[in-house]
Design an enzyme around this catalytic site. Structure first.
Site, PDB file in Angstrom:
ATOM      1  N   LYS A   1    -117.501  22.679 -26.007  1.00 33.73           N
ATOM      2  CA  LYS A   1    -118.855  22.142 -25.878  1.00 33.73           C
ATOM      3  C   LYS A   1    -118.913  20.700 -26.380  1.00 33.73           C
ATOM      4  CE  LYS A   1    -121.979  25.341 -26.581  1.00 33.73           C
ATOM      5  NZ  LYS A   1    -122.541  26.321 -27.526  1.00 33.73           N
TER       6      LYS A   1
ATOM      7  N   ARG B   1    -125.064  24.093 -32.896  1.00 32.51           N
ATOM      8  CA  ARG B   1    -124.477  24.939 -31.849  1.00 32.51           C
ATOM      9  C   ARG B   1    -122.998  25.190 -32.105  1.00 32.51           C
ATOM     10  NH1 ARG B   1    -125.512  21.773 -26.391  1.00 32.51           N
ATOM     11  NH2 ARG B   1    -125.453  23.901 -25.566  1.00 32.51           N
TER      12      ARG B   1
ATOM     13  N   GLY C   1    -121.787  33.605 -25.472  1.00 32.91           N
ATOM     14  CA  GLY C   1    -122.700  34.462 -26.218  1.00 32.91           C
ATOM     15  C   GLY C   1    -122.117  35.141 -27.445  1.00 32.91           C
TER      16      GLY C   1
ATOM     17  N   MET D   1    -120.863  33.679 -30.235  1.00 36.57           N
ATOM     18  CA  MET D   1    -121.171  33.049 -31.519  1.00 36.57           C
ATOM     19  C   MET D   1    -122.610  32.540 -31.516  1.00 36.57           C
ATOM     20  SD  MET D   1    -117.605  31.238 -32.415  1.00 36.57           S
ATOM     21  CE  MET D   1    -117.608  30.304 -30.927  1.00 36.57           C
TER      22      MET D   1
ATOM     23  N   ARG E   1    -119.093  23.199 -18.444  1.00 37.99           N
ATOM     24  CA  ARG E   1    -117.787  23.818 -18.676  1.00 37.99           C
ATOM     25  C   ARG E   1    -117.279  24.389 -17.356  1.00 37.99           C
ATOM     26  NH1 ARG E   1    -120.283  28.662 -22.269  1.00 37.99           N
ATOM     27  NH2 ARG E   1    -121.517  29.587 -20.627  1.00 37.99           N
TER      28      ARG E   1
ATOM     29  N   HIS F   1    -102.307  57.875 -18.575  1.00 36.64           N
ATOM     30  CA  HIS F   1    -101.642  58.345 -17.367  1.00 36.64           C
ATOM     31  C   HIS F   1    -102.498  58.093 -16.130  1.00 36.64           C
ATOM     32  CE1 HIS F   1    -100.618  61.405 -14.334  1.00 36.64           C
ATOM     33  NE2 HIS F   1     -99.377  61.067 -14.673  1.00 36.64           N
TER      34      HIS F   1
ATOM     35  N   ARG G   1     -87.188  55.616  -3.249  1.00 43.04           N
ATOM     36  CA  ARG G   1     -86.749  56.798  -3.982  1.00 43.04           C
ATOM     37  C   ARG G   1     -86.559  57.909  -2.970  1.00 43.04           C
ATOM     38  NH1 ARG G   1     -91.171  54.645  -6.261  1.00 43.04           N
ATOM     39  NH2 ARG G   1     -91.005  53.774  -8.361  1.00 43.04           N
TER      40      ARG G   1
ATOM     41  N   ARG H   1     -82.132  54.382  -3.060  1.00 39.86           N
ATOM     42  CA  ARG H   1     -81.490  54.960  -4.237  1.00 39.86           C
ATOM     43  C   ARG H   1     -81.123  56.406  -3.966  1.00 39.86           C
ATOM     44  NH1 ARG H   1     -84.887  55.509  -9.676  1.00 39.86           N
ATOM     45  NH2 ARG H   1     -85.914  57.141  -8.474  1.00 39.86           N
TER      46      ARG H   1
ATOM     47  N   GLU I   1     -79.690  50.129 -15.500  1.00 46.23           N
ATOM     48  CA  GLU I   1     -80.808  50.690 -16.269  1.00 46.23           C
ATOM     49  C   GLU I   1     -80.370  51.313 -17.584  1.00 46.23           C
ATOM     50  OE1 GLU I   1     -82.664  53.781 -13.895  1.00 46.23           O
ATOM     51  OE2 GLU I   1     -80.790  54.182 -12.861  1.00 46.23           O
TER      52      GLU I   1
ATOM     53  N   SER J   1     -79.627  45.945  -9.278  1.00 43.16           N
ATOM     54  CA  SER J   1     -81.085  45.975  -9.288  1.00 43.16           C
ATOM     55  C   SER J   1     -81.495  46.562 -10.625  1.00 43.16           C
ATOM     56  CB  SER J   1     -81.599  46.838  -8.138  1.00 43.16           C
ATOM     57  OG  SER J   1     -82.995  46.981  -8.272  1.00 43.16           O
TER      58      SER J   1
ATOM     59  N   GLY K   1     -83.419  48.482 -13.186  1.00 48.42           N
ATOM     60  CA  GLY K   1     -84.423  49.533 -13.309  1.00 48.42           C
ATOM     61  C   GLY K   1     -85.005  49.396 -14.704  1.00 48.42           C
ATOM     62  N   THR K   2     -86.020  48.553 -14.809  1.00 53.05           N
ATOM     63  CA  THR K   2     -86.475  48.171 -16.154  1.00 53.05           C
ATOM     64  C   THR K   2     -87.258  49.262 -16.856  1.00 53.05           C
ATOM     65  OG1 THR K   2     -88.197  46.973 -14.979  1.00 53.05           O
ATOM     66  CG2 THR K   2     -86.411  45.679 -15.935  1.00 53.05           C
ATOM     67  N   ASN K   3     -87.660  50.289 -16.117  1.00 54.65           N
ATOM     68  CA  ASN K   3     -88.365  51.379 -16.789  1.00 54.65           C
ATOM     69  C   ASN K   3     -87.381  52.166 -17.667  1.00 54.65           C
ATOM     70  OD1 ASN K   3     -90.549  53.081 -17.371  1.00 54.65           O
ATOM     71  ND2 ASN K   3     -89.813  54.553 -15.853  1.00 54.65           N
ATOM     72  N   ASP K   4     -86.311  52.659 -17.055  1.00 55.13           N
ATOM     73  CA  ASP K   4     -85.309  53.369 -17.852  1.00 55.13           C
ATOM     74  C   ASP K   4     -84.626  52.438 -18.857  1.00 55.13           C
ATOM     75  OD1 ASP K   4     -85.242  56.127 -17.396  1.00 55.13           O
ATOM     76  OD2 ASP K   4     -84.460  55.802 -15.375  1.00 55.13           O
TER      77      ASP K   4
ATOM     78  N   CYS L   1     -86.455  46.268  -9.818  1.00 54.59           N
ATOM     79  CA  CYS L   1     -87.278  47.211  -9.068  1.00 54.59           C
ATOM     80  C   CYS L   1     -88.150  48.053  -9.979  1.00 54.59           C
ATOM     81  CB  CYS L   1     -86.406  48.096  -8.191  1.00 54.59           C
ATOM     82  SG  CYS L   1     -85.237  49.082  -9.123  1.00 54.59           S
TER      83      CYS L   1
ATOM     84  N   TYR M   1     -84.801  38.418  -6.298  1.00 52.70           N
ATOM     85  CA  TYR M   1     -86.086  38.959  -5.860  1.00 52.70           C
ATOM     86  C   TYR M   1     -86.682  39.879  -6.917  1.00 52.70           C
ATOM     87  CZ  TYR M   1     -83.634  43.332  -4.883  1.00 52.70           C
ATOM     88  OH  TYR M   1     -82.911  44.475  -5.010  1.00 52.70           O
TER      89      TYR M   1
HETATM   90  P1  ADP Z   1    -124.274  29.412 -25.964  1.00 52.17           P
HETATM   91  O1  ADP Z   1    -122.881  28.908 -26.095  1.00 52.17           O
HETATM   92  O2  ADP Z   1    -124.462  30.794 -26.430  1.00 52.17           O
HETATM   93  O3  ADP Z   1    -124.825  29.132 -24.604  1.00 52.17           O
HETATM   94  P2  ADP Z   1    -125.631  27.054 -26.829  1.00 52.17           P
HETATM   95  O4  ADP Z   1    -125.194  26.294 -28.027  1.00 52.17           O
HETATM   96  O5  ADP Z   1    -125.215  26.484 -25.539  1.00 52.17           O
HETATM   97  O6  ADP Z   1    -125.150  28.541 -26.982  1.00 52.17           O
HETATM   98  O7  ADP Z   1    -127.210  27.142 -26.929  1.00 52.17           O
HETATM   99  C1  ADP Z   1    -128.046  28.178 -26.513  1.00 52.17           C
HETATM  100  C2  ADP Z   1    -129.198  27.640 -25.677  1.00 52.17           C
HETATM  101  O8  ADP Z   1    -129.940  26.656 -26.384  1.00 52.17           O
HETATM  102  C3  ADP Z   1    -128.717  26.967 -24.422  1.00 52.17           C
HETATM  103  O9  ADP Z   1    -129.575  27.314 -23.367  1.00 52.17           O
HETATM  104  C4  ADP Z   1    -128.842  25.497 -24.731  1.00 52.17           C
HETATM  105  O10 ADP Z   1    -129.061  24.727 -23.573  1.00 52.17           O
HETATM  106  C5  ADP Z   1    -130.016  25.454 -25.661  1.00 52.17           C
HETATM  107  N1  ADP Z   1    -129.924  24.304 -26.565  1.00 52.17           N
HETATM  108  C6  ADP Z   1    -128.962  24.091 -27.473  1.00 52.17           C
HETATM  109  N2  ADP Z   1    -129.137  22.910 -28.115  1.00 52.17           N
HETATM  110  C7  ADP Z   1    -130.253  22.365 -27.587  1.00 52.17           C
HETATM  111  C8  ADP Z   1    -130.941  21.138 -27.817  1.00 52.17           C
HETATM  112  N3  ADP Z   1    -130.515  20.234 -28.704  1.00 52.17           N
HETATM  113  N4  ADP Z   1    -132.050  20.898 -27.091  1.00 52.17           N
HETATM  114  C9  ADP Z   1    -132.487  21.818 -26.188  1.00 52.17           C
HETATM  115  N5  ADP Z   1    -131.896  22.968 -25.925  1.00 52.17           N
HETATM  116  C10 ADP Z   1    -130.784  23.254 -26.622  1.00 52.17           C
HETATM  117 MG    MG Z   2    -124.385  27.420 -23.804  1.00 54.73          MG
HETATM  118 MG    MG Z   3     -84.176  55.054 -13.545  1.00 54.58          MG
END
Ligand code: ADP
Ligand code: MG
Ligand code: MG
Length: 886
Positions: free
Chosen positions: A27, A97, A106, A108, A341, A457, A563, A619, A754, A773, A775-778, A841, A861
């Site tokens: 970020k 942030r 989401g 942190m 991002r 399994h 087989r 085989r 193998e 070839s 036979g990496t399982n055995d 294989c 291969y």
């Molecule tokens: P996350 O990584 O969980 O998306 P963010 O740090 O991006 O957390 O922030 C959560 C929300 O708050 C986002 O929608 C972001 O755009 C908004 N936000 C964060 N900082 C500001 C800011 N300085 N002004 C306005 N909105 C903000």
């Molecule tokens: Mg965000």
């Molecule tokens: Mg075998």
């Protein structure tokens, strides 16, 4: 000079840039980069991940000089904004942030509107001329702060908001007026005091530093730790903390906030994609408080802002040369970007975007190939639930094997098979599955289990079969006796319809429409590029013409392993096979084998034809013979019943003889027992018959004009003499058949490597073998001393959980141990025979990191199950491109 812990952005040239993700987090690095691109970003500063790591290593202390650095940067921010942090008349508000080097959506924490208190709110109202907005911001601050910093439940505040709405008879948050919000702020503060015995801190600086500590602290919340485990991310990276000037989307209907993707992340379509809300702050869009509007509507509601947004998104995508995921806020018709991002995308979208971007000349073919994760392709190769269908999800388990399944519920493998033979579609529901259930699994559309993980399994087998599976769905209670399963108050009986979504783990009631896994144009294009880039060949492991055809369709260039055990099973064949095993008389044995010969010749013809023009590695028989005989327990019951019913003496004697034979064949550890070439040495007639079937099939087809390339493979060779002995017969039979049929077919004879001893003496073995070839399982079983069937359900999960092993070595090749032996065998083998053909294989041949290893050590291969062929092709291309880079 002491180390720099704080980097400014948002004004002039930023101190960071997008290459500094490890230090500034994704970020922070991208906020800096956007500043440098002249994109409007609210100014602020990033406190580095190094500071966070220091904080952890020193029990919550900051590194020397960091606090002063923050103060200096805060001053600079105040100056840039013309406002003061904590200033009664013109207050600066900021957010703090989190942001790690890899985005963990989401996981942190972030806190908005810091700097507000009972005094500064007056200044905010004054400065902005907007009272309702100020109180809305204040109540949001208390709510977030109490939750993130003071550890309260968010629900407590939602409850108070709901109460207020009821009292006023309104539905939406936006309908809360100034006095309602003012009242809520009072109630919030009171609730904080009651619950935590502390006051919401009024001092802005205290708010700021407590928020920074909380953001650092959120790196180690349980959910963040779990997320990192699931995605194989390091716990030692730490998070950065971004302190950023607030911009307000909640200043009325000319303000708003939204999230957008520069292309459609589900389909990859080149179309701006996003959602927004007017009069709202960041969290509202994701939290689903109100249903957001489609971004296209913004073009009508605020055409100027929309045009600006379009200009910026295009600029960002062009700059980053990949799909971007954006956050923006509009404050009184002014647009600000708050985040960009790389956008997460589905496999389908990944392919389309990669191919489109090459056409748009944004990226090279090589980059396009590297942008698609080989494992992701799995999603595309199975039938899918129609995304447009309306569905009722009744439970959720592990998405063990992708695809979709729709059918009637059955609870036993036999029942599954019976129903399937009658042409019905069934879903097999079990607490867990075992190898005995294979036939039922093969007959079912999909498999649902209430126990077991992603390497259980059911999961492993289903993936091998390319069949949809939801595993470990603990919410369902499977009751075999009453033939039903229960989830909550829903009862699903035998023959009721359910549907499974193997991509999400969803269990759905009723029949859901599915759609074919249309392999898109882009899939074909990208696979073609991958084929051009790779050096490794890709073959398939297939035992039937049907599987072979599927594999060809998906690009296989030969069979790495056929087989032959299944050619000894089946209603007609098994009694003959048993007769052959049970007799002591060589004549009777040969007579029995003669009966099998034409059947197997036909089998081989089918396979050769389906793989025409490509090599086919066959085989010779591998499993211990007792696998073809009835189980002792069953036989004992049968004899007892016969005796009780006073059945014929002769039958009883026959059964008892059979029992003796089976008991004689019984082994303590069959996997290390009488199997593979050991069988071929003690009962040479079997391999002779198989060789005859192979060469007769090959010669006959060759006469018909087919190009057939048989490669006969002797299993489980550990000593050169084992190969010498068995190989002699193969050559003799080949010569005899060709002479008789008057046609010559080129063929080779090689061995499966193998056993550790085979690796160690690979130079000797290479003198005799035309090919190796692995036979990496055995080989994995014998190098680790693990019995696969015994460990996967028992201690392996514990090993993985405790980190003793990083991966299941049967899924991901253990390069350090098993791999070292493989490498040694390659080296020794090629020293003797420079052009020795070598492949792999085992199941590993379809696992990307193992494929990369095979490329690196110079194998010719890899071979894998049909549905993994595209994955192996792409992984082989990745391997080639990556190694060229270095
Ligand atoms: P996350 O990584 O969980 O998306 P963010 O740090 O991006 O957390 O922030 C959560 C929300 O708050 C986002 O929608 C972001 O755009 C908004 N936000 C964060 N900082 C500001 C800011 N300085 N002004 C306005 N909105 C903000
Ligand atoms: Mg965000
Ligand atoms: Mg075998």
């Amino acid at each position: 000079m002491s180390k720099k812990y704080v980097y400014f952005f948002g004004e002039g040239k930023a101190e960071g840039n997008s290459k500094m993700k490890n230090l500034l987090g994704g970020k922070g690095a991208n906020l800096a980069e956007m500043t440098n691109l002249d994109i409007p970003v609210p100014p602020g500063f990033t406190i580095t991940t190094e500071a966070c790591i220091y904080y952890y290593q020193h029990k919550g202390k900051y590194p020397k000089g960091m606090k002063e650095e923050i103060d200096r940067n805060l001053k600079r921010l105040e100056k840039a904004m013309g406002a003061g942090f904590g200033d009664k008349y013109n207050p600066l508000l900021v957010s703090v942030r989190s942001g790690a080097r890899v985005s963990m959506p989401g996981m942190m924490d972030t806190i908005l509107n810091l700097g507000l208190n009972d005094e500064t709110i007056k200044g905010l109202i004054e400065a902005m001329g907007h009272e309702r907005f100020a109180w809305d911001s204040y109540r949001r601050l208390i709510q977030m702060f109490a939750h993130v910093v003071m550890g309260m439940e968010s629900d407590e505040f939602e409850e108070l908001i709901e109460g207020k709405k009821k009292e006023l008879g309104i539905k939406l948050d936006t309908e809360l007026n100034t006095s309602a919000l003012k009242d809520l702020v009072g109630k919030f503060k009171k609730r904080v005091r009651e619950r935590t015995k502390k006051d919401f801190p009024q001092d802005p600086r205290r708010q700021l530093f407590m928020a920074i500590d909380a953001v650092f602290g959120s790196w180690n919340t349980q959910r963040a730790i779990t997320y990192r485990k699931l995605h194989n991310l390091s716990h030692t990276w730490g998070t950065a903390a971004n302190v950023q000037t607030m911009v307000f989307g909640n200043m009325g209907r000319d303000s708003g906030t939204g999230v957008a993707f520069t292309r459609d992340p589900a389909t990859g379509e080149k179309k701006f994609f996003g959602e927004y809300l007017l009069n709202a702050q960041g969290e509202d869009v994701v939290a689903g408080i109100r249903t957001p509007k489609k971004i296209s509507k913004l073009a009508r509601e605020m055409p100027g802002v929309y045009r600006e947004l379009v200009r910026i998104y295009k600029k960002l995508e062009k700059h980053y040369r990949d799909i971007q995921d954006l956050e923006f806020t509009i404050q009184k018709k002014r647009l600000f970007l708050l985040q960009t991002r790389t956008g997460k995308r589905t496999a389908q979208a990944a392919l389309k975007i990669a191919v489109d971007m090459v056409k748009e000349k944004l990226i090279s073919k090589k980059e396009a190939i590297l942008r698609v994760e080989p494992n992701q392709l799995d999603q595309l190769l199975h039938r899918r639930i129609d995304p447009k269908a309306r569905i009722k999800v009744i439970a959720k388990g592990l998405a063990a094997s992708p695809g979709a399944a729709v059918g009637e519920v059955v609870f036993t493998a036999d029942h599954a098979q019976e129903e399937a033979e009658r042409g019905r579609k069934v879903v097999l529901v079990r607490q867990e599955t075992s190898p005995e259930d294979i036939h039922g699994m093969a007959a079912a559309q999909g498999i649902l289990t209430s126990r077991g993980g992603l390497t259980s399994h059911a999961a492993v087998v289903a993936r091998g079969m390319g069949k949809c599976c939801v595993a470990g769905c603990e919410a369902i209670d499977v009751d075999y006796n009453r033939k039903r399963f229960v989830v909550g108050d829903i009862v699903v009986k035998e023959r009721d319809y359910i549907s499974l979504n193997g991509n999400t783990g969803e269990v759905i009631s009723g029949r859901v429409p599915t759609i074919e896994p249309a392999l898109s144009k882009e899939f074909q294009i990208l696979m073609k590029w991958a084929d051009e880039a790779r050096r490794l060949g890709v073959r398939t492991n297939a035992d039937t013409p049907k599987d072979v055809r599927k594999a060809r369709e998906l690009g296989a260039e030969g069979i790495g392993l056929t087989r032959t055990e299944h050619m000894f099973f089946g209603e007609k064949r098994l009694p003959i096979v048993q007769e052959m095993i049970l007799t002591r008389d060589a004549k009777t044995r040969e007579r029995a084998l003669k009966k099998l010969l034409p059947m197997q010749r036909k089998d081989f013809k089918g396979i050769f034809k389906a793989m025409e023009g490509f090599p086919v590695t066959i085989r010779l028989l591998d499993p211990p013979l007792h696998e073809f005989l009835p189980r002792i327990e069953e036989l004992l019951v049968e004899i007892a019943t016969l005796k009780a019913k006073k059945g014929s003496k002769k039958r009883i004697a026959q059964k008892e003889k059979l029992l003796n034979k089976i008991e004689a064949l019984k082994e303590m550890n069959p996997m290390l027992g009488h199997r593979g070439c050991r069988l071929g040495i003690t009962t040479p007639e079997i391999y002779r018959m198989q060789s005859q079937a192979i060469f007769e099939a090959a010669c006959e087809l060759s006469k018909e004009g087919y190009k057939v390339i048989p490669e006969v493979m002797i299993p489980l060779v550990g000593h050169i003499n084992e190969l010498k002995f068995t190989q002699e017969d193969v050559h003799r039979v080949a010569k005899e058949v060709m002479k008789r049929k008057k046609v010559k077919v080129d063929y080779t004879v090689g061995t499966m490597i193998e056993l550790p001893r085979a690796c160690i003496t690979a130079d000797e073995i290479a003198e005799e073998a035309d090919f190796f070839s692995f036979g990496t399982n055995d080989l994995t079983q014998t190098v680790f001393g693990f019995s696969r069937d015994d460990i996967e359900g028992k201690f392996l999960p514990v090993y993985l959980e405790k980190g003793i092993l990083k991966n299941n070595p049967f899924a991901v090749l253990d390069q350090r141990g098993v791999g070292e032996l493989v490498e040694m065998a390659v080296r020794k083998g090629r020293r003797v025979k420079k052009n020795l053909k070598i492949g792999i294989c085992g199941e590993h041949g379809g696992e990307p990191s193992s494929v990369e290893f095979c490329h690196r050590i110079g194998l010719d291969y890899v071979s894998c199950s049909p549905y993994r062929v595209p994955i192996a092709r792409l992984a082989a291309a990745h391997a080639a491109l990556k190694s060229r880079k270095v």
